[in-house]
Design an enzyme around this catalytic site. Structure first.
Site, PDB file in Angstrom:
ATOM      1  N   ARG A  22       4.239   8.109   0.040  1.00 54.24           N
ATOM      2  CA  ARG A  22       4.959   9.074   0.889  1.00 54.24           C
ATOM      3  C   ARG A  22       5.386   8.370   2.186  1.00 54.24           C
ATOM      4  O   ARG A  22       5.106   7.187   2.384  1.00 54.24           O
ATOM      5  CB  ARG A  22       4.079  10.284   1.203  1.00 54.24           C
ATOM      6  CG  ARG A  22       2.855   9.948   2.014  1.00 54.24           C
ATOM      7  CD  ARG A  22       2.157  11.186   2.543  1.00 54.24           C
ATOM      8  NE  ARG A  22       1.204  10.799   3.561  1.00 54.24           N
ATOM      9  CZ  ARG A  22      -0.087  11.114   3.545  1.00 54.24           C
ATOM     10  NH1 ARG A  22      -0.572  11.830   2.560  1.00 54.24           N
ATOM     11  NH2 ARG A  22      -0.870  10.706   4.519  1.00 54.24           N
ATOM     12  N   ILE A  24       6.955   6.550   5.363  1.00 52.09           N
ATOM     13  CA  ILE A  24       7.778   5.354   5.574  1.00 52.09           C
ATOM     14  C   ILE A  24       7.772   4.471   4.323  1.00 52.09           C
ATOM     15  O   ILE A  24       8.809   3.950   3.907  1.00 52.09           O
ATOM     16  CB  ILE A  24       7.257   4.572   6.799  1.00 52.09           C
ATOM     17  CG1 ILE A  24       7.432   5.401   8.077  1.00 52.09           C
ATOM     18  CG2 ILE A  24       7.959   3.226   6.929  1.00 52.09           C
ATOM     19  CD1 ILE A  24       6.868   4.753   9.343  1.00 52.09           C
ATOM     20  N   ASP A  59      -7.292   1.240  -3.454  1.00 53.23           N
ATOM     21  CA  ASP A  59      -7.696   1.399  -2.060  1.00 53.23           C
ATOM     22  C   ASP A  59      -7.544   0.031  -1.400  1.00 53.23           C
ATOM     23  O   ASP A  59      -8.267  -0.914  -1.736  1.00 53.23           O
ATOM     24  CB  ASP A  59      -9.160   1.869  -2.017  1.00 53.23           C
ATOM     25  CG  ASP A  59      -9.676   2.029  -0.597  1.00 53.23           C
ATOM     26  OD1 ASP A  59      -8.980   1.622   0.360  1.00 53.23           O
ATOM     27  OD2 ASP A  59     -10.797   2.554  -0.447  1.00 53.23           O
ATOM     28  N   TYR A 151      -6.726   2.116  16.339  1.00 56.26           N
ATOM     29  CA  TYR A 151      -5.401   1.964  15.741  1.00 56.26           C
ATOM     30  C   TYR A 151      -4.616   0.832  16.417  1.00 56.26           C
ATOM     31  O   TYR A 151      -4.042  -0.032  15.751  1.00 56.26           O
ATOM     32  CB  TYR A 151      -4.654   3.289  15.885  1.00 56.26           C
ATOM     33  CG  TYR A 151      -3.309   3.341  15.210  1.00 56.26           C
ATOM     34  CD1 TYR A 151      -3.209   3.440  13.828  1.00 56.26           C
ATOM     35  CD2 TYR A 151      -2.130   3.303  15.949  1.00 56.26           C
ATOM     36  CE1 TYR A 151      -1.967   3.499  13.202  1.00 56.26           C
ATOM     37  CE2 TYR A 151      -0.894   3.369  15.340  1.00 56.26           C
ATOM     38  CZ  TYR A 151      -0.818   3.466  13.965  1.00 56.26           C
ATOM     39  OH  TYR A 151       0.409   3.521  13.354  1.00 56.26           O
ATOM     40  N   LYS A 155      -3.330  -2.681  14.674  1.00 52.86           N
ATOM     41  CA  LYS A 155      -1.904  -3.021  14.576  1.00 52.86           C
ATOM     42  C   LYS A 155      -1.600  -4.313  15.347  1.00 52.86           C
ATOM     43  O   LYS A 155      -0.767  -5.110  14.927  1.00 52.86           O
ATOM     44  CB  LYS A 155      -1.050  -1.854  15.089  1.00 52.86           C
ATOM     45  CG  LYS A 155      -1.163  -0.586  14.237  1.00 52.86           C
ATOM     46  CD  LYS A 155      -0.701  -0.823  12.809  1.00 52.86           C
ATOM     47  CE  LYS A 155      -0.604   0.448  11.995  1.00 52.86           C
ATOM     48  NZ  LYS A 155      -0.208   0.222  10.608  1.00 52.86           N
TER      49      LYS A 155
HETATM   50  P1  NAD Z   1       1.643   8.423   5.948  1.00 50.12           P
HETATM   51  O1  NAD Z   1       0.274   8.900   6.278  1.00 50.12           O
HETATM   52  O2  NAD Z   1       2.716   9.423   5.694  1.00 50.12           O
HETATM   53  O3  NAD Z   1       1.583   7.452   4.664  1.00 50.12           O
HETATM   54  C1  NAD Z   1       0.604   6.446   4.582  1.00 50.12           C
HETATM   55  C2  NAD Z   1       0.290   6.229   3.127  1.00 50.12           C
HETATM   56  O4  NAD Z   1      -0.761   5.249   3.059  1.00 50.12           O
HETATM   57  C3  NAD Z   1      -0.248   7.509   2.452  1.00 50.12           C
HETATM   58  O5  NAD Z   1       0.445   7.748   1.247  1.00 50.12           O
HETATM   59  C4  NAD Z   1      -1.716   7.190   2.230  1.00 50.12           C
HETATM   60  O6  NAD Z   1      -2.256   7.801   1.062  1.00 50.12           O
HETATM   61  C5  NAD Z   1      -1.706   5.667   2.092  1.00 50.12           C
HETATM   62  N1  NAD Z   1      -3.014   5.110   2.356  1.00 50.12           N
HETATM   63  C6  NAD Z   1      -3.858   5.414   3.369  1.00 50.12           C
HETATM   64  N2  NAD Z   1      -5.006   4.728   3.225  1.00 50.12           N
HETATM   65  C7  NAD Z   1      -4.876   3.973   2.121  1.00 50.12           C
HETATM   66  C8  NAD Z   1      -5.719   3.062   1.441  1.00 50.12           C
HETATM   67  N3  NAD Z   1      -6.971   2.800   1.883  1.00 50.12           N
HETATM   68  N4  NAD Z   1      -5.274   2.459   0.308  1.00 50.12           N
HETATM   69  C9  NAD Z   1      -4.040   2.719  -0.164  1.00 50.12           C
HETATM   70  N5  NAD Z   1      -3.186   3.579   0.423  1.00 50.12           N
HETATM   71  C10 NAD Z   1      -3.607   4.197   1.551  1.00 50.12           C
HETATM   72  O7  NAD Z   1       2.050   7.406   7.108  1.00 50.12           O
HETATM   73  P2  NAD Z   1       3.485   6.938   7.607  1.00 50.12           P
HETATM   74  O8  NAD Z   1       3.830   7.759   8.780  1.00 50.12           O
HETATM   75  O9  NAD Z   1       4.447   6.830   6.478  1.00 50.12           O
HETATM   76  O10 NAD Z   1       3.106   5.489   8.143  1.00 50.12           O
HETATM   77  C11 NAD Z   1       3.210   4.341   7.329  1.00 50.12           C
HETATM   78  C12 NAD Z   1       2.816   3.143   8.156  1.00 50.12           C
HETATM   79  O11 NAD Z   1       3.607   3.096   9.329  1.00 50.12           O
HETATM   80  C13 NAD Z   1       1.370   3.177   8.633  1.00 50.12           C
HETATM   81  O12 NAD Z   1       0.846   1.864   8.599  1.00 50.12           O
HETATM   82  C14 NAD Z   1       1.484   3.673  10.044  1.00 50.12           C
HETATM   83  O13 NAD Z   1       0.403   3.248  10.840  1.00 50.12           O
HETATM   84  C15 NAD Z   1       2.785   3.030  10.464  1.00 50.12           C
HETATM   85  N6  NAD Z   1       3.470   3.705  11.566  1.00 50.12           N
HETATM   86  C16 NAD Z   1       3.919   4.962  11.414  1.00 50.12           C
HETATM   87  C17 NAD Z   1       4.598   5.566  12.452  1.00 50.12           C
HETATM   88  C18 NAD Z   1       5.149   6.923  12.310  1.00 50.12           C
HETATM   89  O14 NAD Z   1       5.770   7.409  13.236  1.00 50.12           O
HETATM   90  N7  NAD Z   1       4.988   7.578  11.174  1.00 50.12           N
HETATM   91  C19 NAD Z   1       4.782   4.897  13.662  1.00 50.12           C
HETATM   92  C20 NAD Z   1       4.312   3.593  13.768  1.00 50.12           C
HETATM   93  C21 NAD Z   1       3.667   3.003  12.716  1.00 50.12           C
END
Ligand code: NAD
Length: 230
Positions: A22, A24, A59, A151, A155
């Protein structure tokens, strides 16, 4: 002096996107599929089948689980040439109250998971003599974040991880980079108070919030032949 020429990929490449179920990761996976690449999405639960993508459950914080997932993907699609290490979690809380559990969990998934995936992916990339690794970092890793010591540290760690990978593998035409999206990519702007939103917008050079597609476009470029020297 011989100048090494970039090892140009044969299309389609095998692309693995972690956290691709899901958000990004999903948008990034769709983008590579639209380019004609062979795409595998890895998530805690195997994501719903989508297009021609291969769906695997693993995982990322568990090295055995990561290795098994890569074995599964590579048996079907061949060596992973492009790794998008995007899976990440948040467990926010002020430092003085943050539990060891919440600090450790975020480090294990966000930094440990990226390392386990990159280490396993490098095996196939070394044989191919080319590869692209893109980590999803965050602006919080660069600027810090209130209530986000875990976090932010995880990062920021990705930057060191990527830079060290380039020292070790750069001569094999393997690049490693970090994209650093802002909170703008979520629905978060809508949840902010109007005055806070205005402050954020003022601080952004573009004065508008970016989109997930903006992140996916940067990732696509970093995996493209044109980014061979980045
Ligand atoms: P999200 O929570 O919508 O999606 C993250 C996905 O990672 C989920 O499908 C989840 O099931 C999976 N996941 C979590 N732990 C896991 C594990 N141990 N093993 C396998 N899969 C795992 O998050 P997002 O908003 O799409 O963010 C994606 C990435 O972008 C992340 O690394 C997040 O830190 C980074 N990020 C997001 C934003 C934002 O605004 N959404 C901003 C900066 C950075």
């Amino acid at each position: 002096m011989t100048i090494p020429t970039p090892n140009v990929p044969e299309s389609p490449r095998t692309v693995l996107v972690t956290g691709g179920g899901r958000g990004i990761g999903r948008v990034i996976a769709d983008r590579f599929e639209a380019l004609g690449d062979k795409v595998a999405v890895l998530d805690l639960e195997p994501p719903e089948p989508h297009g021609h993508m291969l769906s695997v459950g693993a995982d990322v914080s568990d090295p055995d689980s990561v290795n098994a997932a890569f074995d599964q993907v590579e048996a079907v699609l061949g060596p992973v040439e492009v790794l998008i290490a995007n899976a990440g979690i948040i467990r926010d809380g002020l430092m003085i109250r943050m539990s060891d559990k919440d600090f450790g969990a975020v480090m294990r998934v966000n930094l440990g998971g990226a390392f386990y995936c990159a280490r396993r992916a490098a095996r196939g990339m070394l044989k191919l003599k080319r590869g692209r690794i893109v980590f999803t970092g965050s602006v919080v890793g660069l600027y810090g974040g209130n209530g986000q010591v875990n976090y932010s540290s995880s990062k920021a760690g990705l930057v060191g991880l990527a830079r060290s990978i380039t020292r070790e593998l750069g001569s094999r035409h393997i690049t490693a980079n970090v994209v650093a999206p802002g909170f703008s990519q979520t629905k978060m702007p809508e949840t902010l108070k109007p005055e806070t939103q205005a402050q954020y917008l003022e601080a952004l050079p573009a004065h508008y919030f970016g989109t997930v597609e903006d992140v996916a476009a940067a990732v696509e470029f970093l995996a493209s032949p044109g980014a061979a020297y980045i």
